[in-house]
Write a protein that holds these residues in place. Structure first.
Motif, mmCIF file in Angstrom:
data_model
loop_
_atom_site.group_PDB
_atom_site.id
_atom_site.type_symbol
_atom_site.label_atom_id
_atom_site.label_comp_id
_atom_site.label_asym_id
_atom_site.label_seq_id
_atom_site.Cartn_x
_atom_site.Cartn_y
_atom_site.Cartn_z
ATOM 1 N N GLY A 167 -57.364 -66.895 -6.167
ATOM 2 C CA GLY A 167 -56.564 -68.001 -5.380
ATOM 3 C C GLY A 167 -55.790 -67.632 -4.379
ATOM 4 N N ASN A 168 -55.556 -68.473 -3.497
ATOM 5 C CA ASN A 168 -54.906 -68.272 -2.316
ATOM 6 C C ASN A 168 -53.456 -68.838 -2.155
ATOM 7 N N SER A 169 -52.868 -68.942 -3.336
ATOM 8 C CA SER A 169 -51.407 -69.358 -3.364
ATOM 9 C C SER A 169 -50.807 -68.762 -4.605
ATOM 10 N N LEU A 170 -49.712 -68.241 -4.626
ATOM 11 C CA LEU A 170 -48.792 -67.699 -5.693
ATOM 12 C C LEU A 170 -48.987 -68.541 -6.854
ATOM 13 N N GLU A 171 -48.882 -69.954 -6.736
ATOM 14 C CA GLU A 171 -49.144 -70.994 -8.067
ATOM 15 C C GLU A 171 -50.424 -70.260 -8.569
ATOM 16 N N LEU A 172 -51.363 -70.297 -7.955
ATOM 17 C CA LEU A 172 -52.741 -70.031 -8.380
ATOM 18 C C LEU A 172 -52.847 -68.727 -9.050
ATOM 19 N N ILE A 173 -52.439 -67.483 -8.256
ATOM 20 C CA ILE A 173 -52.406 -66.371 -8.955
ATOM 21 C C ILE A 173 -51.574 -66.176 -10.026
ATOM 22 N N ALA A 174 -50.232 -66.713 -10.179
ATOM 23 C CA ALA A 174 -49.323 -66.432 -11.409
ATOM 24 C C ALA A 174 -50.136 -67.623 -12.450
ATOM 25 N N SER A 175 -50.851 -68.606 -12.291
ATOM 26 C CA SER A 175 -51.527 -69.577 -13.432
ATOM 27 C C SER A 175 -52.642 -68.483 -14.064
ATOM 28 N N ASP A 176 -53.278 -67.829 -13.131
ATOM 29 C CA ASP A 176 -54.507 -67.003 -13.503
ATOM 30 C C ASP A 176 -54.025 -65.678 -14.528
#
Length: 438
Positions: A167-176
């Motif tokens: 994902g292209n946001s830190l929220e998406l990356i941290a969620s993954d």
């Protein structure tokens, strides 16, 4: 190594579960005995420290990490000993046989990283490991380590990497990355995740996952650094340890050590409650004191002083650079740099170049970007710098050595893992082009 592509067909979880079953992996035991480390930077150091604490506590401890620096066997260790060639070959044959049948049945191709993960699970099980630390490859949601089902996991840090997958946001990356943790478990988040705290608390709430944050629920204080080691104070719950020493250098290692300690404490509390507090503290101090992890602000030569770092994201590179100067002084450095062609080379070089007045730009044999493009990025980031181009790693070693000798300078080699390890290999007289990365 397996004769497979790096990644298999689509999402691997179902076929990998079939593979673990075919190999006779006791997944309930795997869950009970294991913790998982995810994150953008610091995973390897954190995993190594956590495993070292387990060993110091007296547990037969497995460690699965990636990537390797010199050879594949580094990725799978028991009690800090790499898997032997004969054990690797024996496990590899069993994994390949199982993969052949499952691939034919499912009509899907496995990836090499999946096969390596299964091999590690098999080796740890056959060797009766009591504690195992698994490092994620990419993310956590669809990474093989999700099948560990670990109830104690961490996200060491979060940065923009593998955005096409995560994902292209830190929220998406941290969620993954958070999804490596099983429902009802606990995730320890590193210091740079604190800005995402509200998002992560809500993301984890309905799975019953507890979120803990370094410098919030987990205290770090009294940090001190020197070229020979670092010390800090640690506090979590009723655990209060003063003046813990560690060999690994860099400010980010305080974060990594605090995560490693907490990860082990949480696992031990669940797996082996009511243990002697003094024995736990002794293991933590011994484990952190003994941990070595190459490539992280590693000194590879003293004359001239040469430090390499394998950081390969802009945030990790900036943190290592700040620590380099805090530990070894800010002045008198020559930078040797490069970046992988599939990374954001301009951003990586831009994180380094402004801090150096002399820069040598080169390319690793493995995936290295054109050194002239690196030089252009360096001149853009620091027009006043004296920028040199070395077409090969060997040329970079020769140029750097000559400049350092004539100017009485120190050398810092940074910009990516392949660059740093190939430079170290060439500087020691080895053949950098013969290294096999994955």
């Amino acid at each position: 190594m397996f004769d497979l592509p790096k990644y298999g067909d689509g999402i691997c979880l179902a076929r990998l579960a079939d593979l673990l079953d075919a190999l006779g992996i006791d997944r309930a035991r795997l869950q009970r005995s294991s913790v998982v480390v995810t994150g953008s930077n610091g995973k390897g150091s954190t995993a190594a420290m956590c495993a070292a604490i387990g060993r110091a506590y007296g547990l037969r401890t497995g460690l699965f990490t990636s990537p390797h620096l010199m050879r594949f066997n580094e990725r799978i260790r028991i009690d800090d000993a790499e898997i032997g060639d004969s054990d690797f070959a024996r496990c590899k044959q069993r994994v390949e046989t199982a993969i052949a049948g499952i691939s034919q049945q499912r009509g899907e191709q496995f990836g090499a990283f999946e096969a390596l993960f299964a091999l590690a699970c098999l080796h740890f099980g056959d060797s009766d490991c009591e504690f195992a630390v698994f490092e994620a490859g990419i993310g956590g949601r669809y990474d093989p380590v999700r099948l560990v089902g670990a109830l104690q996991t961490c996200v060491t840090s979060v940065d923009y990497e593998h955005v096409e997958l995560l994902g292209n946001s830190l929220e998406l990356i941290a969620s993954d990355k958070s999804d490596a943790c099983a429902s009802g478990g606990t995730i320890i988040y590193g210091e740079n995740c604190r800005g995402l705290r509200r998002h992560l608390l809500e993301y984890n709430r309905h799975r019953g996952v507890t979120s803990l944050f370094v410098r919030d629920e987990i205290g770090i204080d009294g940090e001190s650094v020197s070229p020979s080691g670092q010390r800090f104070d640690y506090q979590f719950g009723h655990h209060d340890y003063r003046g813990i020493g560690m060999r690994l250098l860099g400010a980010v290692q305080f974060n990594n050590a605090a995560i490693a300690v907490t990860l082990f404490l949480l696992w031990l509390q669940a797996a082996r409650p009511r243990k002697a507090p003094e024995r736990i503290e002794e293991a933590i101090r011994a484990g952190l004191r003994e941990t070595q992890w190459p490539g992280r602000l590693e000194i590879i030569a003293q004359d001239p002083l040469t430090v390499i770092d394998v950081g390969h994201t802009p945030d990790g590179i900036r943190q290592s650079l700040a620590s380099l100067k805090a530990i070894h002084g800010a002045d008198g450095w020559i930078l040797v740099t490069g970046a992988s062609g599939d990374k954001k080379t301009g951003e990586i070089v831009g994180s380094l170049a402004p801090a150096f007045d002399t820069i040598i730009c080169t390319a690793a044999y493995h995936k290295g970007a054109n050194p002239h493009d690196i030089a252009a990025a360096a001149r853009l980031a620091n027009p006043a710098a004296d920028v040199h181009v070395a077409d090969t790693i060997e040329d970079a070693v020769r140029q750097a050595g000559a400049l350092a000798a004539s100017q009485k300078r120190k050398l810092y080699v940074a910009g990516g893992l392949f660059l740093a390890i190939e430079y170290a290999t060439a500087a020691r007289g080895g053949r950098a082009q013969d290294l096999k990365f994955f």
